[in-house]
Motif scaffolding. Structure first.
Motif, mmCIF file in Angstrom:
data_model
loop_
_atom_site.group_PDB
_atom_site.id
_atom_site.type_symbol
_atom_site.label_atom_id
_atom_site.label_comp_id
_atom_site.label_asym_id
_atom_site.label_seq_id
_atom_site.Cartn_x
_atom_site.Cartn_y
_atom_site.Cartn_z
ATOM 1 N N MET A 1 0.818 -1.210 0.000
ATOM 2 C CA MET A 1 0.000 0.000 0.000
ATOM 3 C C MET A 1 0.850 1.257 0.000
ATOM 4 S SD MET A 1 -2.959 -1.439 2.533
ATOM 5 C CE MET A 1 -3.496 -3.127 2.196
ATOM 6 N N ARG A 2 1.964 1.223 0.707
ATOM 7 C CA ARG A 2 2.869 2.380 0.663
ATOM 8 C C ARG A 2 3.418 2.558 -0.752
ATOM 9 N NH1 ARG A 2 5.004 0.189 6.104
ATOM 10 N NH2 ARG A 2 3.911 1.502 7.630
ATOM 11 N N GLY A 3 3.608 1.437 -1.440
ATOM 12 C CA GLY A 3 4.082 1.501 -2.821
ATOM 13 C C GLY A 3 3.093 2.195 -3.743
ATOM 14 N N GLN A 4 1.821 2.260 -3.326
ATOM 15 C CA GLN A 4 0.797 2.954 -4.109
ATOM 16 C C GLN A 4 0.581 4.393 -3.620
ATOM 17 O OE1 GLN A 4 -0.851 1.498 -6.853
ATOM 18 N NE2 GLN A 4 0.839 0.075 -6.509
ATOM 19 N N GLY A 5 1.419 4.822 -2.687
ATOM 20 C CA GLY A 5 1.344 6.204 -2.222
ATOM 21 C C GLY A 5 0.477 6.441 -1.004
ATOM 22 N N TYR A 6 -0.026 5.365 -0.388
ATOM 23 C CA TYR A 6 -0.854 5.531 0.804
ATOM 24 C C TYR A 6 0.016 5.645 2.052
ATOM 25 C CZ TYR A 6 -4.637 3.794 -2.205
ATOM 26 O OH TYR A 6 -5.547 3.624 -3.218
ATOM 27 N N ASP A 7 -0.463 6.395 3.027
ATOM 28 C CA ASP A 7 0.126 6.369 4.358
ATOM 29 C C ASP A 7 -0.502 5.188 5.091
ATOM 30 O OD1 ASP A 7 1.553 8.742 3.918
ATOM 31 O OD2 ASP A 7 -0.157 9.964 4.524
ATOM 32 N N VAL A 8 0.303 4.431 5.809
ATOM 33 C CA VAL A 8 -0.194 3.211 6.444
ATOM 34 C C VAL A 8 0.168 3.194 7.918
ATOM 35 C CG1 VAL A 8 -0.208 0.693 6.418
ATOM 36 C CG2 VAL A 8 0.050 1.946 4.269
ATOM 37 N N ASP A 9 -0.828 2.914 8.739
ATOM 38 C CA ASP A 9 -0.618 2.701 10.174
ATOM 39 C C ASP A 9 -0.965 1.247 10.475
ATOM 40 O OD1 ASP A 9 0.021 5.402 10.658
ATOM 41 O OD2 ASP A 9 -2.102 5.921 10.845
ATOM 42 N N CYS A 10 -0.102 0.578 11.220
ATOM 43 C CA CYS A 10 -0.293 -0.852 11.504
ATOM 44 C C CYS A 10 -0.535 -1.084 12.994
ATOM 45 C CB CYS A 10 0.941 -1.643 11.064
ATOM 46 S SG CYS A 10 1.225 -1.629 9.282
ATOM 47 N N TYR A 11 -1.434 -2.043 13.267
ATOM 48 C CA TYR A 11 -1.763 -2.385 14.648
ATOM 49 C C TYR A 11 -1.866 -3.899 14.768
ATOM 50 C CZ TYR A 11 -3.129 2.475 14.252
ATOM 51 O OH TYR A 11 -3.128 3.821 13.979
ATOM 52 N N ALA A 12 -1.344 -4.429 15.875
ATOM 53 C CA ALA A 12 -1.316 -5.871 16.072
ATOM 54 C C ALA A 12 -2.527 -6.397 16.829
ATOM 55 C CB ALA A 12 -0.035 -6.270 16.815
ATOM 56 N N ASP A 13 -3.274 -5.509 17.484
ATOM 57 C CA ASP A 13 -4.416 -5.996 18.255
ATOM 58 C C ASP A 13 -5.520 -4.946 18.306
ATOM 59 O OD1 ASP A 13 -3.790 -4.144 20.379
ATOM 60 O OD2 ASP A 13 -2.317 -5.580 21.144
ATOM 61 N N ARG A 14 -6.650 -5.333 18.828
ATOM 62 C CA ARG A 14 -7.818 -4.455 18.869
ATOM 63 C C ARG A 14 -7.636 -3.246 19.786
ATOM 64 N NH1 ARG A 14 -12.096 -3.738 22.052
ATOM 65 N NH2 ARG A 14 -11.438 -5.453 23.411
ATOM 66 N N PRO A 15 -7.127 -3.419 21.040
ATOM 67 C CA PRO A 15 -7.003 -2.249 21.913
ATOM 68 C C PRO A 15 -6.122 -1.146 21.333
ATOM 69 C CG PRO A 15 -6.847 -4.264 23.200
ATOM 70 C CD PRO A 15 -6.806 -4.675 21.758
ATOM 71 N N LEU A 16 -4.989 -1.533 20.731
ATOM 72 C CA LEU A 16 -4.109 -0.532 20.133
ATOM 73 C C LEU A 16 -4.807 0.205 18.995
ATOM 74 C CD1 LEU A 16 -0.676 -2.414 19.964
ATOM 75 C CD2 LEU A 16 -1.207 -0.390 21.347
ATOM 76 N N ALA A 17 -5.493 -0.553 18.142
ATOM 77 C CA ALA A 17 -6.178 0.056 17.009
ATOM 78 C C ALA A 17 -7.295 0.982 17.483
ATOM 79 C CB ALA A 17 -6.734 -1.025 16.091
ATOM 80 N N LEU A 18 -8.075 0.521 18.451
ATOM 81 C CA LEU A 18 -9.195 1.323 18.924
ATOM 82 C C LEU A 18 -8.730 2.634 19.547
ATOM 83 C CD1 LEU A 18 -12.212 1.642 19.368
ATOM 84 C CD2 LEU A 18 -11.977 0.322 21.493
ATOM 85 N N ALA A 19 -7.662 2.566 20.315
ATOM 86 C CA ALA A 19 -7.131 3.791 20.920
ATOM 87 C C ALA A 19 -6.711 4.780 19.841
ATOM 88 C CB ALA A 19 -5.952 3.452 21.834
#
Length: 229
Positions: free
Chosen positions: A22-40
């Motif tokens: 996705m970064r190769g297509q010019g998107y900014d990407v945020d990654c999360y390994a679990d639900r609590p981190l993503a939700l926060a």
């Protein structure tokens, strides 16, 4: 600043492979390994699109719960489930919670990127000054494409991006039967008939919360659906 995609995936290698593509297509990407981190993170700042696995670590259905929580924060952020679980039950469950798409992990990277592009294209269409065909009135139904607002008898109906385009296409020509294939093209989705049916059922439920006897989306068995006034 480019569009931001959030990837919620507990397998590190898969997570980084998706992110690199996705970064190769010019998107900014945020990654999360679990639900609590993503939700926060979502509570602090919403992504432009979220890609969520169903099973997240010890939470067998953590992705479903995260989808529900994200939908409570935003009706319109596109959500794609990307999971190894390929049962119809899981797909239907994800769509009922408000996801725009449900994909399995055997999907090719180009195909995944195409689905992402289609969702963003729909959002961009609504942000243009002359988006869609302008305000539309069909009896008790009112649609404002440029603001992605749908009202029934004056009451707002919270729709996802996919649901919005499905109802927009149906209501454009009342009485005309739209096949599932035509509706898929209108919403820029490439799924099976069962998925379209699930989206339609979810839309009907939302209208039924306002009017319990809602009957404006009619099933034409063997052919598709039509809007009736």
């Amino acid at each position: 600043m480019g569009r931001t995609i959030a990837i919620v995936e507990d397998e590190a290698l898969l997570r980084e492979n998706y992110a690199d593509a996705m970064r190769g297509q010019g998107y900014d990407v945020d990654c999360y390994a679990d639900r609590p981190l993503a939700l926060a993170a979502f509570r602090a700042r919403l992504p432009d699109l979220a890609i969520i696995d169903v099973g997240l670590g010890d939470e067998v259905e953590g992705g479903f719960e995260l989808c529900r929580e994200l939908r409570s924060l935003s009706d319109t952020v596109p959500i794609i489930f990307l999971s190894a679980r390929d049962s119809d039950l899981d797909a239907v469950s994800g769509l009922r919670l408000g996801a725009d798409d449900y994909l399995t992990k055997d999907i090719s990277t180009p195909h995944l990127l195409a689905r992402i592009t289609a969702l963003f294209r729909r959002l961009e269409a609504m942000s243009k000054p002359n988006a869609g065909d302008g305000a539309m009135h069909r009896g008790q139904l009112e649609i404002e494409p440029d603001r992605m607002i749908v009202r029934w008898d004056g009451h707002p109906i919270a729709l996802t991006v996919t649901e919005f385009w499905l109802i927009h296409d149906l209501a454009r020509f009342p009485g005309h039967v739209k096949s599932r294939e035509q509706l898929m093209r209108a919403a820029s989705i490439v799924v099976d008939d069962h998925t379209v049916t699930t989206h339609i059922k979810r839309i009907r439920r939302k209208f039924s919360h306002i009017e319990p006897g809602f009957r404006s989306i009619e099933t034409v068995y063997g052919a598709g659906y039509r809007w009736v006034e």
